[in-house]
Enzyme design. Structure first.
Site, PDB file in Angstrom:
ATOM      1  N   LEU A 176      -6.416   3.344  -0.428  1.00 27.30           N
ATOM      2  CA  LEU A 176      -6.215   4.347   0.762  1.00 27.30           C
ATOM      3  C   LEU A 176      -7.723   4.527   1.087  1.00 27.30           C
ATOM      4  O   LEU A 176      -8.022   4.587   2.279  1.00 27.30           O
ATOM      5  CB  LEU A 176      -5.522   5.494   0.350  1.00 27.30           C
ATOM      6  CG  LEU A 176      -3.933   5.263   0.275  1.00 27.30           C
ATOM      7  CD1 LEU A 176      -3.257   6.611   0.018  1.00 27.30           C
ATOM      8  CD2 LEU A 176      -3.408   4.691   1.329  1.00 27.30           C
ATOM      9  N   ALA A 185      -7.955  -9.199   4.869  1.00 32.38           N
ATOM     10  CA  ALA A 185      -7.796  -8.809   6.232  1.00 32.38           C
ATOM     11  C   ALA A 185      -7.093 -10.052   7.056  1.00 32.38           C
ATOM     12  O   ALA A 185      -7.269 -11.044   6.549  1.00 32.38           O
ATOM     13  CB  ALA A 185      -9.257  -8.485   6.867  1.00 32.38           C
ATOM     14  N   LYS A 226      -6.745  -8.292  16.656  1.00 32.58           N
ATOM     15  CA  LYS A 226      -8.098  -8.916  16.294  1.00 32.58           C
ATOM     16  C   LYS A 226      -8.023 -10.403  16.765  1.00 32.58           C
ATOM     17  O   LYS A 226      -6.904 -10.932  16.591  1.00 32.58           O
ATOM     18  CB  LYS A 226      -8.682  -8.651  15.045  1.00 32.58           C
ATOM     19  CG  LYS A 226      -7.809  -9.160  13.850  1.00 32.58           C
ATOM     20  CD  LYS A 226      -8.264  -8.564  12.337  1.00 32.58           C
ATOM     21  CE  LYS A 226      -9.355  -9.430  11.998  1.00 32.58           C
ATOM     22  NZ  LYS A 226      -9.425  -9.236  10.450  1.00 32.58           N
ATOM     23  N   CYS A 263      -2.233  -1.364   9.379  1.00 34.55           N
ATOM     24  CA  CYS A 263      -2.577  -0.503   8.351  1.00 34.55           C
ATOM     25  C   CYS A 263      -3.633   0.621   8.462  1.00 34.55           C
ATOM     26  O   CYS A 263      -3.006   1.698   7.767  1.00 34.55           O
ATOM     27  CB  CYS A 263      -2.907  -1.359   7.201  1.00 34.55           C
ATOM     28  SG  CYS A 263      -1.742  -2.481   6.603  1.00 34.55           S
ATOM     29  N   THR A 313       0.836  -1.497   0.046  1.00 34.07           N
ATOM     30  CA  THR A 313      -0.021  -0.366   0.011  1.00 34.07           C
ATOM     31  C   THR A 313       0.822   1.188  -0.015  1.00 34.07           C
ATOM     32  O   THR A 313       1.678   1.471   0.879  1.00 34.07           O
ATOM     33  CB  THR A 313      -0.812   0.103   1.316  1.00 34.07           C
ATOM     34  OG1 THR A 313      -1.733  -1.211   1.298  1.00 34.07           O
ATOM     35  CG2 THR A 313      -1.613   1.208   1.303  1.00 34.07           C
TER      36      THR A 313
HETATM   37  P1  NAD Z   1       5.489  -7.204   6.818  1.00 33.38           P
HETATM   38  O1  NAD Z   1       6.248  -6.296   7.704  1.00 33.38           O
HETATM   39  O2  NAD Z   1       4.644  -8.443   7.406  1.00 33.38           O
HETATM   40  O3  NAD Z   1       6.412  -7.688   5.693  1.00 33.38           O
HETATM   41  C1  NAD Z   1       7.139  -7.055   4.814  1.00 33.38           C
HETATM   42  C2  NAD Z   1       8.512  -7.946   4.604  1.00 33.38           C
HETATM   43  O4  NAD Z   1       9.177  -7.221   3.664  1.00 33.38           O
HETATM   44  C3  NAD Z   1       9.220  -7.929   5.750  1.00 33.38           C
HETATM   45  O5  NAD Z   1       9.440  -9.602   5.957  1.00 33.38           O
HETATM   46  C4  NAD Z   1      10.632  -7.352   5.363  1.00 33.38           C
HETATM   47  O6  NAD Z   1      11.768  -8.074   5.857  1.00 33.38           O
HETATM   48  C5  NAD Z   1      10.405  -7.524   3.803  1.00 33.38           C
HETATM   49  N1  NAD Z   1      11.238  -6.431   3.259  1.00 33.38           N
HETATM   50  C6  NAD Z   1      11.301  -5.060   3.480  1.00 33.38           C
HETATM   51  N2  NAD Z   1      12.132  -4.517   2.924  1.00 33.38           N
HETATM   52  C7  NAD Z   1      12.711  -5.270   2.039  1.00 33.38           C
HETATM   53  C8  NAD Z   1      13.604  -5.435   1.069  1.00 33.38           C
HETATM   54  N3  NAD Z   1      14.341  -4.006   0.490  1.00 33.38           N
HETATM   55  N4  NAD Z   1      14.170  -6.504   0.296  1.00 33.38           N
HETATM   56  C9  NAD Z   1      13.619  -7.548   0.600  1.00 33.38           C
HETATM   57  N5  NAD Z   1      12.597  -7.693   1.657  1.00 33.38           N
HETATM   58  C10 NAD Z   1      12.115  -6.467   2.126  1.00 33.38           C
HETATM   59  O7  NAD Z   1       4.169  -6.339   5.855  1.00 33.38           O
HETATM   60  P2  NAD Z   1       2.764  -6.796   5.546  1.00 33.38           P
HETATM   61  O8  NAD Z   1       1.898  -6.877   6.640  1.00 33.38           O
HETATM   62  O9  NAD Z   1       3.062  -7.968   4.752  1.00 33.38           O
HETATM   63  O10 NAD Z   1       2.616  -5.432   4.569  1.00 33.38           O
HETATM   64  C11 NAD Z   1       3.217  -5.275   3.249  1.00 33.38           C
HETATM   65  C12 NAD Z   1       2.395  -4.200   2.545  1.00 33.38           C
HETATM   66  O11 NAD Z   1       1.124  -4.608   2.137  1.00 33.38           O
HETATM   67  C13 NAD Z   1       2.412  -2.959   3.354  1.00 33.38           C
HETATM   68  O12 NAD Z   1       2.362  -1.887   2.295  1.00 33.38           O
HETATM   69  C14 NAD Z   1       0.803  -3.066   3.791  1.00 33.38           C
HETATM   70  O13 NAD Z   1       0.352  -1.769   3.998  1.00 33.38           O
HETATM   71  C15 NAD Z   1       0.184  -3.625   2.866  1.00 33.38           C
HETATM   72  N6  NAD Z   1      -1.109  -4.483   3.198  1.00 33.38           N
HETATM   73  C16 NAD Z   1      -0.946  -5.244   4.443  1.00 33.38           C
HETATM   74  C17 NAD Z   1      -2.057  -5.920   4.985  1.00 33.38           C
HETATM   75  C18 NAD Z   1      -2.133  -6.771   6.044  1.00 33.38           C
HETATM   76  O14 NAD Z   1      -3.020  -7.395   6.300  1.00 33.38           O
HETATM   77  N7  NAD Z   1      -1.009  -6.826   6.908  1.00 33.38           N
HETATM   78  C19 NAD Z   1      -3.180  -6.005   4.093  1.00 33.38           C
HETATM   79  C20 NAD Z   1      -3.322  -5.354   2.700  1.00 33.38           C
HETATM   80  C21 NAD Z   1      -2.273  -4.544   2.401  1.00 33.38           C
HETATM   81  C1  UGA Z   2      -7.912  -3.976   7.078  1.00 32.27           C
HETATM   82  C2  UGA Z   2      -8.987  -4.188   6.293  1.00 32.27           C
HETATM   83  O1  UGA Z   2     -10.266  -4.966   6.548  1.00 32.27           O
HETATM   84  C3  UGA Z   2      -8.517  -4.832   4.762  1.00 32.27           C
HETATM   85  O2  UGA Z   2      -9.264  -5.032   3.683  1.00 32.27           O
HETATM   86  C4  UGA Z   2      -6.965  -4.284   4.418  1.00 32.27           C
HETATM   87  O3  UGA Z   2      -6.524  -5.140   3.168  1.00 32.27           O
HETATM   88  C5  UGA Z   2      -6.088  -4.174   5.517  1.00 32.27           C
HETATM   89  O4  UGA Z   2      -6.660  -3.466   6.731  1.00 32.27           O
HETATM   90  C6  UGA Z   2      -4.893  -3.643   5.285  1.00 32.27           C
HETATM   91  O5  UGA Z   2      -4.760  -2.877   4.275  1.00 32.27           O
HETATM   92  O6  UGA Z   2      -3.915  -3.947   5.867  1.00 32.27           O
HETATM   93  P1  UGA Z   2      -7.103  -5.668   8.879  1.00 32.27           P
HETATM   94  O7  UGA Z   2      -6.583  -4.523   9.711  1.00 32.27           O
HETATM   95  O8  UGA Z   2      -6.225  -7.067   8.849  1.00 32.27           O
HETATM   96  O9  UGA Z   2      -7.890  -5.319   7.679  1.00 32.27           O
HETATM   97  O10 UGA Z   2      -8.282  -6.286   9.969  1.00 32.27           O
HETATM   98  P2  UGA Z   2      -9.840  -5.624  10.004  1.00 32.27           P
HETATM   99  O11 UGA Z   2     -10.628  -6.801  10.054  1.00 32.27           O
HETATM  100  O12 UGA Z   2     -10.237  -4.745   9.038  1.00 32.27           O
HETATM  101  O13 UGA Z   2      -9.783  -5.329  11.685  1.00 32.27           O
HETATM  102  C7  UGA Z   2      -8.964  -3.962  11.855  1.00 32.27           C
HETATM  103  C8  UGA Z   2      -9.259  -3.304  13.211  1.00 32.27           C
HETATM  104  O14 UGA Z   2     -10.547  -3.060  13.363  1.00 32.27           O
HETATM  105  C9  UGA Z   2      -9.296  -4.623  14.165  1.00 32.27           C
HETATM  106  O15 UGA Z   2      -8.623  -4.024  15.382  1.00 32.27           O
HETATM  107  C10 UGA Z   2     -10.830  -4.689  14.503  1.00 32.27           C
HETATM  108  O16 UGA Z   2     -11.030  -5.426  15.693  1.00 32.27           O
HETATM  109  C11 UGA Z   2     -11.457  -3.386  14.531  1.00 32.27           C
HETATM  110  N1  UGA Z   2     -12.734  -3.578  14.333  1.00 32.27           N
HETATM  111  C12 UGA Z   2     -13.237  -4.137  12.854  1.00 32.27           C
HETATM  112  C13 UGA Z   2     -13.750  -2.888  15.040  1.00 32.27           C
HETATM  113  O17 UGA Z   2     -13.353  -2.415  16.048  1.00 32.27           O
HETATM  114  N2  UGA Z   2     -15.175  -3.152  14.745  1.00 32.27           N
HETATM  115  C14 UGA Z   2     -15.571  -3.431  13.356  1.00 32.27           C
HETATM  116  O18 UGA Z   2     -16.685  -3.556  13.327  1.00 32.27           O
HETATM  117  C15 UGA Z   2     -14.635  -4.138  12.717  1.00 32.27           C
END
Ligand code: NAD
Ligand code: UGA
Length: 457
Positions: free
Chosen positions: A221, A164, A338, A276, A132
């Site tokens: 976003l 999520a 969560k 996020c 993101t």
């Molecule tokens: P994360 O921290 O779990 O994983 C990222 C990984 O990238 C780490 O293991 C890190 O070591 C590696 N990394 C960083 N820089 C690097 C580089 N230069 N070369 C090689 N490896 C490298 O992060 P995440 O939760 O998987 O999130 C990744 C992206 O996806 C973020 O932009 C986040 O906003 C987005 N996103 C996350 C979620 C979610 O639920 N966690 C959902 C949707 C989108």
């Molecule tokens: C969220 C979005 O739901 C995903 O679509 C998105 O891809 C992701 O962020 C991201 O970009 O990282 P996530 O943060 O994993 O996913 O989990 P959610 O289910 O969205 O919950 C987020 C937080 O809101 C938690 O703390 C949850 O307990 C809270 N929540 C959720 C509430 O307090 N009330 C609700 O009704 C729902």
């Protein structure tokens, strides 16, 4: 076979599960997931019971595809070189210094990936922005690639992830939509279609939305901002419920039954967490400020302010109930942000524990999935004082022993079936039961605790 070699940089919560699901649905694609964190790669290659992240259904899929068409490796350059398609799924945290500090997204990791791709490539490639990132990042990636490598052609495509945590595998298998944005040119459309073809292996065409690069980046976003806004909206009303006698669960149900509004994401809580929502909204606010839209920036900023307010209100409730106790101990049930995840990033539990410890409370913590080291690191990262008053336990019974209050902070299913009468007898004094997730019927615990509250009472 063309365009069937995929490399994903970043083996985290997004890279790992997403590539596992692509590998599962696309046996003809070979996928290598790489990461600069070697111990993370080792864990992905180790026993499936001990993968670096916990997600229901993940270990089964990994068992199925690992070392067939899915490989985890620390050989980053080598994997980049042989790939036709490279997903960038690295973390994009909030900047901690320089211009935009505390608000803008830190794109250092993304930039490093672009530089390495440019240096290690000897063939044309499609680069997929999975992380993101703010509007304009795709353009920046393109600029870096071109400035270092003018021999090869690179198409940059935005394909944000909507999974999520806790439901990642289901979200990836059955997403509401897949969004793919690209450059508005013949080569751009071809690249977008190449990425769409991956998802078409298991999803119908009508779930795949094709846009330009900027719409795709902004839609991600915007989606997170809308979701967080709903939670802040319901949480703000929970404060009003307390003043008026209205019940937030009843309000939430009534509002959500309007099909134009819908019932999801209207569960009041101690506040949203996760890695996020906060960073993406800050990122959105920064973008609005940058483009001189202060009213729009302020509108979205309020979503975060209400979230902080909710956590403060929660702490105040505890403090009010226990203020006369000489050496109060509070049991926090749940540390993950969560249920069904071992992730605690930005969890409300961290803030609540911080406030309690800094006000001289003893804090007992139990969480079924988050390990002790993570809990301690979470507090150390905020330089929390009085850590010697923190105790982490591996059972609920131990965690409530000799305490004065039980606070539910994560909606783990197991907390719903606990025998609270029995637990109250283990406590020093059952003064307060505070349900920060609204998952326990108040009548069930009302007679057991001196003071039984959920977030709206
Ligand atoms: P994360 O921290 O779990 O994983 C990222 C990984 O990238 C780490 O293991 C890190 O070591 C590696 N990394 C960083 N820089 C690097 C580089 N230069 N070369 C090689 N490896 C490298 O992060 P995440 O939760 O998987 O999130 C990744 C992206 O996806 C973020 O932009 C986040 O906003 C987005 N996103 C996350 C979620 C979610 O639920 N966690 C959902 C949707 C989108
Ligand atoms: C969220 C979005 O739901 C995903 O679509 C998105 O891809 C992701 O962020 C991201 O970009 O990282 P996530 O943060 O994993 O996913 O989990 P959610 O289910 O969205 O919950 C987020 C937080 O809101 C938690 O703390 C949850 O307990 C809270 N929540 C959720 C509430 O307090 N009330 C609700 O009704 C729902």
């Amino acid at each position: 076979m063309k365009s069937k070699e995929i490399c994903c940089i970043g083996a985290g919560y997004v890279g790992g599960p997403t590539m596992a699901v692509i590998a599962y649905n696309c046996p003809k694609y070979n996928i290598t997931v790489v990461d600069s964190n070697k111990s993370r790669i080792n864990q992905w290659n180790g026993p499936v019971e001990n993968l670096p992240i916990y997600e229901p259904g993940l270990k089964e899929i990994i068992s199925d595809v690992r070392d067939k068409n899915l490989v985890f490796s620390d050989k980053i350059e080598e994997s980049i070189k042989k790939a036709d398609i490279i997903f960038i799924a690295v973390n994009t945290p909030t900047k901690t210094d320089g211009k935009g500090r505390g608000m803008a997204a830190d794109l250092t990791n993304v930039k490093k990936c672009a530089e390495l791709i440019a240096k290690s490539s000897s063939s044309d490639k499609i680069i997929v922005e999975k992380s993101t990132a703010p509007v304009g990042t795709g353009e920046k990636i393109k600029t870096v690639l071109k400035s270092i490598n003018s021999k090869n052609k690179f198409q940059v495509v935005s394909n944000p992830e909507f999974l999520a945590e806790g439901t990642a595998i289901n979200d990836l298998m059955n997403p509401d939509r897949v969004l793919i944005g690209g450059e508005e040119s013949r080569e751009g459309f071809e690249a977008v279609n190449t990425i769409a073809n991956i998802y078409k292996q298991w999803l119908p065409n009508n779930k795949i939305i094709l846009t330009n690069l900027w719409s795709s980046e902004l839609s991600k976003l915007a989606s997170n901002a809308f979701l967080a806004q709903r939670i802040s909206s319901i949480n703000s009303l929970s404060a009003l419920c307390e003043k008026t006698g209205a019940k937030i669960n009843e309000v939430s149900k009534s509002v959500g039954m309007d099909s134009r509004i819908g019932s999801k994401f209207l569960q009041s809580s101690v506040g949203f967490g996760g890695s996020c929502f906060k960073k993406d909204i800050l990122n959105l606010v920064y973008l609005c400020q940058y483009f001189n839209l202060p009213e729009v920036a302020e509108y979205w900023h309020n979503v975060l302010k209400i979230n902080e307010y909710q956590k403060e209100r929660f702490f105040d409730k505890i403090h009010k109930s226990l203020k006369d106790i000489k050496q109060p101990t509070v049991s926090l049930l749940g540390w993950a942000f969560k249920k069904n995840t071992n992730d605690s990033r930005e969890s409300a539990s961290i803030d609540i524990a911080k406030k309690l410890l800094e006000n001289n409370y003893s804090v007992n913590v139990y969480d079924p999935m988050v390990n002790d080291k993570t809990i301690i690191d979470d507090l150390n990262n905020l330089s929390v004082l009085n850590l010697e008053k923190l105790n982490i336990f591996s059972t609920v019974e131990e965690a409530v022993q000799n305490s004065h209050a039980i606070c539910i902070l994560t909606e783990w299913d197991e907390f719903q079936s606990l025998d609270y009468t029995f637990l109250s007898k283990l406590m020093q004094e059952a003064i307060l039961f505070l349900d920060g997730r609204n998952i326990i019927q108040k009548d069930r615990v009302a007679k057991i605790f001196e003071n039984t509250q959920s977030i709206d009472t």
